[in-house]
Design an enzyme around this catalytic site. Structure first.
Site, PDB file in Angstrom:
ATOM      1  N   GLY A  71     -79.405  -4.920-139.424  1.00 26.98           N
ATOM      2  CA  GLY A  71     -78.337  -4.095-139.254  1.00 26.98           C
ATOM      3  C   GLY A  71     -77.367  -4.239-138.068  1.00 26.98           C
ATOM      4  O   GLY A  71     -76.168  -4.007-138.004  1.00 26.98           O
ATOM      5  N   THR A  72     -78.181  -4.580-136.867  1.00 23.64           N
ATOM      6  CA  THR A  72     -77.269  -4.824-135.688  1.00 23.64           C
ATOM      7  C   THR A  72     -76.048  -5.893-135.877  1.00 23.64           C
ATOM      8  O   THR A  72     -74.803  -5.810-135.428  1.00 23.64           O
ATOM      9  CB  THR A  72     -78.154  -5.286-134.451  1.00 23.64           C
ATOM     10  OG1 THR A  72     -79.026  -4.082-134.309  1.00 23.64           O
ATOM     11  CG2 THR A  72     -77.333  -5.222-133.196  1.00 23.64           C
ATOM     12  N   ASN A 150     -79.465   8.353-137.333  1.00 21.32           N
ATOM     13  CA  ASN A 150     -81.072   7.937-137.273  1.00 21.32           C
ATOM     14  C   ASN A 150     -81.778   9.004-136.639  1.00 21.32           C
ATOM     15  O   ASN A 150     -83.090   9.093-136.702  1.00 21.32           O
ATOM     16  CB  ASN A 150     -80.951   6.834-136.649  1.00 21.32           C
ATOM     17  CG  ASN A 150     -80.068   6.488-135.174  1.00 21.32           C
ATOM     18  OD1 ASN A 150     -78.942   6.803-135.247  1.00 21.32           O
ATOM     19  ND2 ASN A 150     -80.561   6.178-133.976  1.00 21.32           N
ATOM     20  N   GLN A 178     -79.220   4.098-141.980  1.00 15.60           N
ATOM     21  CA  GLN A 178     -80.082   5.250-142.281  1.00 15.60           C
ATOM     22  C   GLN A 178     -80.205   5.629-143.720  1.00 15.60           C
ATOM     23  O   GLN A 178     -81.250   6.384-144.488  1.00 15.60           O
ATOM     24  CB  GLN A 178     -80.264   6.215-141.371  1.00 15.60           C
ATOM     25  CG  GLN A 178     -80.488   5.734-140.233  1.00 15.60           C
ATOM     26  CD  GLN A 178     -82.194   5.358-139.782  1.00 15.60           C
ATOM     27  OE1 GLN A 178     -82.965   5.778-140.895  1.00 15.60           O
ATOM     28  NE2 GLN A 178     -82.541   4.714-138.807  1.00 15.60           N
ATOM     29  N   SER A 198     -79.737  -2.168-143.448  1.00 15.35           N
ATOM     30  CA  SER A 198     -81.074  -3.056-142.848  1.00 15.35           C
ATOM     31  C   SER A 198     -82.283  -2.909-143.685  1.00 15.35           C
ATOM     32  O   SER A 198     -82.649  -1.798-143.965  1.00 15.35           O
ATOM     33  CB  SER A 198     -81.030  -2.395-141.216  1.00 15.35           C
ATOM     34  OG  SER A 198     -82.243  -3.042-140.686  1.00 15.35           O
ATOM     35  N   GLY A 199     -82.886  -4.200-143.816  1.00 12.39           N
ATOM     36  CA  GLY A 199     -83.871  -4.128-144.701  1.00 12.39           C
ATOM     37  C   GLY A 199     -85.309  -3.202-144.473  1.00 12.39           C
ATOM     38  O   GLY A 199     -85.845  -2.707-144.904  1.00 12.39           O
ATOM     39  N   HIS A 200     -85.457  -3.336-143.019  1.00 16.24           N
ATOM     40  CA  HIS A 200     -86.566  -2.698-142.296  1.00 16.24           C
ATOM     41  C   HIS A 200     -86.727  -1.228-142.658  1.00 16.24           C
ATOM     42  O   HIS A 200     -87.746  -0.694-142.296  1.00 16.24           O
ATOM     43  CB  HIS A 200     -87.276  -3.382-141.054  1.00 16.24           C
ATOM     44  CG  HIS A 200     -86.326  -2.660-140.074  1.00 16.24           C
ATOM     45  ND1 HIS A 200     -86.888  -1.866-139.156  1.00 16.24           N
ATOM     46  CD2 HIS A 200     -85.019  -3.216-139.388  1.00 16.24           C
ATOM     47  CE1 HIS A 200     -86.097  -1.597-138.151  1.00 16.24           C
ATOM     48  NE2 HIS A 200     -84.818  -2.481-138.341  1.00 16.24           N
ATOM     49  N   THR A 236     -78.601 -21.521-143.059  1.00 14.25           N
ATOM     50  CA  THR A 236     -79.289 -21.474-144.478  1.00 14.25           C
ATOM     51  C   THR A 236     -80.162 -20.097-144.586  1.00 14.25           C
ATOM     52  O   THR A 236     -80.676 -19.450-143.770  1.00 14.25           O
ATOM     53  CB  THR A 236     -80.669 -22.569-144.115  1.00 14.25           C
ATOM     54  OG1 THR A 236     -79.795 -23.731-144.004  1.00 14.25           O
ATOM     55  CG2 THR A 236     -81.385 -22.766-145.378  1.00 14.25           C
ATOM     56  N   CYS A 324     -84.746   3.545-129.862  1.00 22.84           N
ATOM     57  CA  CYS A 324     -84.077   2.691-129.009  1.00 22.84           C
ATOM     58  C   CYS A 324     -83.994   3.533-127.971  1.00 22.84           C
ATOM     59  O   CYS A 324     -83.648   2.629-126.774  1.00 22.84           O
ATOM     60  CB  CYS A 324     -82.664   2.290-129.817  1.00 22.84           C
ATOM     61  SG  CYS A 324     -82.952   1.402-131.339  1.00 22.84           S
TER      62      CYS A 324
HETATM   63  N1  PLP Z   1     -77.770   1.454-137.182  1.00 23.24           N
HETATM   64  C1  PLP Z   1     -78.779   2.426-137.112  1.00 23.24           C
HETATM   65  C2  PLP Z   1     -78.117   3.947-137.571  1.00 23.24           C
HETATM   66  C3  PLP Z   1     -80.135   2.409-137.008  1.00 23.24           C
HETATM   67  O1  PLP Z   1     -80.648   3.362-136.864  1.00 23.24           O
HETATM   68  C4  PLP Z   1     -80.287   1.000-136.603  1.00 23.24           C
HETATM   69  C5  PLP Z   1     -82.065   0.934-136.450  1.00 23.24           C
HETATM   70  O2  PLP Z   1     -82.580   1.955-135.888  1.00 23.24           O
HETATM   71  C6  PLP Z   1     -79.354  -0.084-136.551  1.00 23.24           C
HETATM   72  C7  PLP Z   1     -78.086   0.273-136.924  1.00 23.24           C
HETATM   73  C8  PLP Z   1     -79.913  -1.388-136.213  1.00 23.24           C
HETATM   74  O3  PLP Z   1     -80.676  -1.917-137.367  1.00 23.24           O
HETATM   75  P1  PLP Z   1     -81.572  -3.154-137.147  1.00 23.24           P
HETATM   76  O4  PLP Z   1     -82.621  -2.717-136.293  1.00 23.24           O
HETATM   77  O5  PLP Z   1     -81.677  -3.919-138.410  1.00 23.24           O
HETATM   78  O6  PLP Z   1     -80.752  -4.086-136.165  1.00 23.24           O
END
Ligand code: PLP
Length: 395
Positions: A71-72, A150, A178, A198-200, A236, A324
């Site tokens: 996601g970042t 989040n 989210q 974001s996949g996780h 890749t 975070c």
């Molecule tokens: N954006 C939001 C709203 C999130 O909650 C998060 C992760 O907590 C991210 C971005 C970042 O995602 P990633 O952990 O896949 O970099």
């Protein structure tokens, strides 16, 4: 000890069906999808299928999906890639409650000479749309606002916002990390230009993300190299993770109703149960539209970190503020932006549920939390039974 995992906004368990689908791509089917031979070609076909599954979750066209690492990265690519495409414009709008993936870019942009407007939120975490309208100028290159928060789960009306932003000629990006998989998204019916996923956060592994780029949206890639992802994100492809993400997106589509009914019922049971037994608690964002899985609850006059440690002894995983920021003793920037009183922001806990939680677990948490709060308040210098709500808001 059994683990009761209620920290799904931090990360989720990879679904066993996702693991199963990924497995062959580490071992038998290891070909490079760009190869000319059919051994690699069969992988390319599977990648295309995963792209279709991902697009279906977002109501997008498969050609609008760019696979990234997280996601970042997607947030960075959307913002940097847009600003590089509009070098003449020097104004960006975000909100004060964005994830650090956006907020810290804004700091960097300010140093680089951009003007950044940070929109405020009200006590419930709702965005001030009037402030947004007033802030948009001819110099505004883009607006980046999250779909769902989040920490609190508060949902912003991003479809309405996208219309407003587009009518002023700016680009609109939403961080839907989210929101994706928890609430319905249909990008075909919206004017959103870019979206991050974001996949996780939706039962795929860590290390895979998506940037949705609307067809025709101007974009300058910052990962430059081979022709992968149509030259928009070189490198890749992470084949097993992309395959896994596709399955996770498919599962999210299939389970969307469950998320919005059964999971929401569990979240509401936890919320109501705690509120009815523990005095001096309140829900952050409780008066705003919220994700069905998220509960941010403040226990006044005690420390969130102490609550977390005692929950941990019972095998209950939760979070104080966002994962975070939980390494820091400062109240979270989101709760501060909402004006949550200092004495309550410190005692805030985020419970975030998933498809894998059940009622037995919620009952266990409902039995475990009240004695913890009572014990911590008994040793808190600030707590006196019957204490009324504090006045001072944190800045
Ligand atoms: N954006 C939001 C709203 C999130 O909650 C998060 C992760 O907590 C991210 C971005 C970042 O995602 P990633 O952990 O896949 O970099």
């Amino acid at each position: 000890m059994k683990v009761i995992y209620l920290d799904n906004n931090a990360t989720t368990r990879v679904d066993p069906l996702v693991v199963e689908a990924m497995q062959p791509y580490f071992s038998e089917l290891y070909g490079n999808p760009s190869s000319m031979h059919s051994f690699g070609g069969q992988v390319a076909q599977k990648l295309q299928f995963a792209r279709e599954q991902t697009a279906a979750l977002l109501g997008a066209d498969p050609s609008e999906i760019i696979f990234t690492s997280c996601g970042t990265e997607s947030d960075n690519a959307a913002i940097k890639g847009t600003l590089a495409s509009y070098p003449e414009k020097k104004h960006v709008i975000i909100s004060r409650v964005e994830h650090p993936a956006v907020l810290n870019q804004a700091k960097y942009l300010t140093k680089a000479g951009y003007k950044v407007t940070e929109l405020g939120v009200d006590r419930e975490g709702r965005l001030n749309l009037e402030q947004l309208k007033k802030s948009l100028t001819d110099d505004t290159a883009m607006v980046s606002l999250m779909w769902a928060n989040n920490e609190t789960g508060v949902v912003f009306p991003v479809e309405e916002i996208a219309e407003l932003v587009k009518s002023r000629g700016a680009v609109f990006h939403t961080d839907a990390v989210q929101a994706a998989g928890k609430i319905p998204i249909n990008l075909k019916k919206s004017q959103i230009d870019f979206l991050s996923l974001s996949g996780h956060k939706l039962h795929a592994p860590k290390g895979i993300g998506v940037l949705y780029k609307r067809k025709g949206a101007r974009f300058t890639p910052f990962m430059v190299g081979g022709h992968q992802e149509r030259g928009l994100r070189s490198g890749t492809e992470n084949v097993p993770y992309i395959i896994g993400l596709g399955v996770a997106c498919q599962l999210a589509v299939d389970r969307m109703e469950d998320e919005n009914t059964r999971v929401k019922v569990l979240r509401d049971k936890l919320e109501k149960g705690l509120m009815s037994v523990v005095p001096n608690v309140f829900i952050n964002g409780g008066g705003a539209p919220r994700l069905p899985n998220t509960l941010s609850i403040s226990f006044e006059y005690i420390e969130g970190e102490s609550i977390l440690l005692m929950l941990d002894k019972l095998g209950i995983c939760a979070s104080s503020g966002s994962a975070c920021t939980s390494g820091s003793l400062e109240p979270s920037h989101v709760l501060r932006a909402m004006g949550v009183p200092f004495t309550a922001a410190h005692g805030s806990i985020r419970f975030s549920l998933s498809y894998f939680n059940n009622e037995e677990e919620i009952d266990f948490v409902l039995a475990g939390v009240p004695p913890i709060i009572e014990k911590l308040r008994a040793i808190s210098p600030f707590w006196k039974p019957g204490t009324s709500r504090p006045a001072a808001a944190c800045s």
